[in-house]
Enzyme design. Structure first.
Site, PDB file in Angstrom:
ATOM      1  N   ARG A 198      29.542  31.989  16.134  1.00 50.53           N
ATOM      2  CA  ARG A 198      28.755  32.751  15.167  1.00 50.53           C
ATOM      3  C   ARG A 198      27.992  33.794  15.974  1.00 50.53           C
ATOM      4  O   ARG A 198      27.086  33.465  16.735  1.00 50.53           O
ATOM      5  CB  ARG A 198      27.795  31.829  14.412  1.00 50.53           C
ATOM      6  N   HIS A 207      33.138  37.078   7.382  1.00 50.06           N
ATOM      7  CA  HIS A 207      32.658  35.698   7.228  1.00 50.06           C
ATOM      8  C   HIS A 207      33.753  34.906   6.492  1.00 50.06           C
ATOM      9  O   HIS A 207      33.579  34.508   5.340  1.00 50.06           O
ATOM     10  CB  HIS A 207      31.351  35.682   6.448  1.00 50.06           C
ATOM     11  N   GLN A 218      33.004  31.374   4.745  1.00 47.27           N
ATOM     12  CA  GLN A 218      32.257  31.436   3.497  1.00 47.27           C
ATOM     13  C   GLN A 218      33.163  31.783   2.326  1.00 47.27           C
ATOM     14  O   GLN A 218      33.070  31.196   1.251  1.00 47.27           O
ATOM     15  CB  GLN A 218      31.135  32.470   3.603  1.00 47.27           C
ATOM     16  N   ASP A 254      24.603  38.886  -2.317  1.00 53.34           N
ATOM     17  CA  ASP A 254      24.110  38.434  -1.015  1.00 53.34           C
ATOM     18  C   ASP A 254      22.783  39.140  -0.766  1.00 53.34           C
ATOM     19  O   ASP A 254      22.414  40.075  -1.491  1.00 53.34           O
ATOM     20  CB  ASP A 254      25.135  38.772   0.081  1.00 53.34           C
ATOM     21  N   CYS A 279      25.943  33.119  -1.187  1.00 45.11           N
ATOM     22  CA  CYS A 279      26.211  32.380   0.049  1.00 45.11           C
ATOM     23  C   CYS A 279      24.960  31.757   0.654  1.00 45.11           C
ATOM     24  O   CYS A 279      25.068  30.927   1.555  1.00 45.11           O
ATOM     25  CB  CYS A 279      26.907  33.281   1.064  1.00 45.11           C
ATOM     26  N   ARG A 314      31.572  24.684   1.832  1.00 44.28           N
ATOM     27  CA  ARG A 314      31.709  25.129   3.222  1.00 44.28           C
ATOM     28  C   ARG A 314      32.201  23.962   4.085  1.00 44.28           C
ATOM     29  O   ARG A 314      33.054  24.126   4.963  1.00 44.28           O
ATOM     30  CB  ARG A 314      30.369  25.634   3.763  1.00 44.28           C
TER      31      ARG A 314
END
Length: 305
Positions: A102, A129, A132, A220, A260, A288
């Site tokens: 990450r 991502h 996700q 988001d 998310c 997830r």
């Protein structure tokens, strides 16, 4: 599929294989059926960005698969402090069975994959991502029973979530409508990819246009990690790009909402809408775990081929 770097690298068949296995693993977990297909395997987790969901879901997931995780921050590694990425990749390949990273730049993930002889999983970059969005697709399919033909509307910043959402949804034959303020559009590479789907993709500056007849509304945060110094500018630019009762009223009657997390109530989504759709959002967060377990099982071997 050797790595999970970005959804642009995957086929529709790859994505559906992951989703189908994730569904099975979720069922197994809920029914007490063990699936320790990665027994004896080790996942190195490199975090150059802070995380809640990514760390907990990967660490819990590898444990449930029978393996173990090593949590590594930039303080634990020589990356960026004199040791080239290619050397780090080759060293880790001798010690562990997979790496989740990450970080900020997509180039770092790509470089690790180029030099590593083990699977590399993108846990988040500024560009993509993928984990996700796999969870999002899994959740949408749970609620709506299918992906093909579903219209998804993304409202907000054309960031890594938006980039991956466009790619993943279009590859699964969904209709995608994105509304961003001028100057905050998705990455040019993603927009070029979307040209292959002229009848399934629209980009607009109107949240109302994007949300009309949508089956799924997604948003988001307006300022992602590392953009805190732009917060005031972004607050002004994104005014009106909020999932609220008005947008829900022009979406399909039973439209679901996805976020998310973390959510900034009163900014990209109202508190009322968030709480009304909290089950969908937290199912998305839970997924997830299941989607990433499927990715690890497929990439790192074990009993799953």
């Amino acid at each position: 599929m050797k790595h999970l770097l970005k959804l642009l690298d995957l086929s529709k068949e790859d994505i559906l294989k992951i989703l189908n296995l994730a569904d099975q693993m979720k069922y197994d977990l809920q029914n007490g059926i063990p699936h320790k297909v990665l027994e004896g395997k080790t996942l190195a987790m490199i975090f150059q960005k802070a995380s809640t969901r990514t760390r907990v879901s990967f660490e819990t997931g590898i444990y449930q698969l029978g393996g173990q995780a090593l949590f590594l921050t930039h303080n634990d590694l020589q990356i960026g402090r004199g040791e080239p990425v290619e050397d780090t990749a080759r060293v880790l390949s001798r010690y562990v069975h997979g790496v989740m990273i990450r970080t900020f730049g997509q180039n770092e993930v790509e470089s690790l994959a180029k030099w590593a002889s083990i699977p590399i999983i993108n846990g988040l970059t500024d560009f993509a991502h993928p984990c996700q969005i796999l969870a999002d697709l899994m959740t949408i399919r749970e609620y709506l029973a299918a992906l093909e033909g579903v219209k998804i509307a993304y409202i907000g910043d054309g960031n890594n979530i938006c980039n991956s959402l466009i790619v993943g949804c279009l590859k699964c034959d969904m209709k995608v409508s994105v509304a961003t303020p001028a100057g905050y559009e998705p990455d040019a590479t993603v927009l070029e990819f979307a040209k292959q789907y002229p009848n399934h993709f629209t980009l607009t500056t109107s949240p109302e246009e994007a949300a009309t007849a949508a089956d799924v509304l997604v948003t988001d945060v307006w300022a992602s990690m590392g953009q805190e110094d732009e917060a005031a500018k972004r607050m002004k630019a994104f005014a009106g790009f909020q999932i609220n009762d008005t947008l829900l009223s022009i979406a399909n009657k039973n439209a679901i909402v996805q976020h998310c997390l973390p959510a900034h109530r009163g900014e990209e989504i109202t508190a009322k809408v968030f709480e009304a759709h909290a089950k969908e959002i937290f199912d998305e967060a839970e997924n997830r775990l299941h989607a990433q377990k499927a990715v690890m099982a497929l990439l790192m071997g074990g009993a799953v081929s």
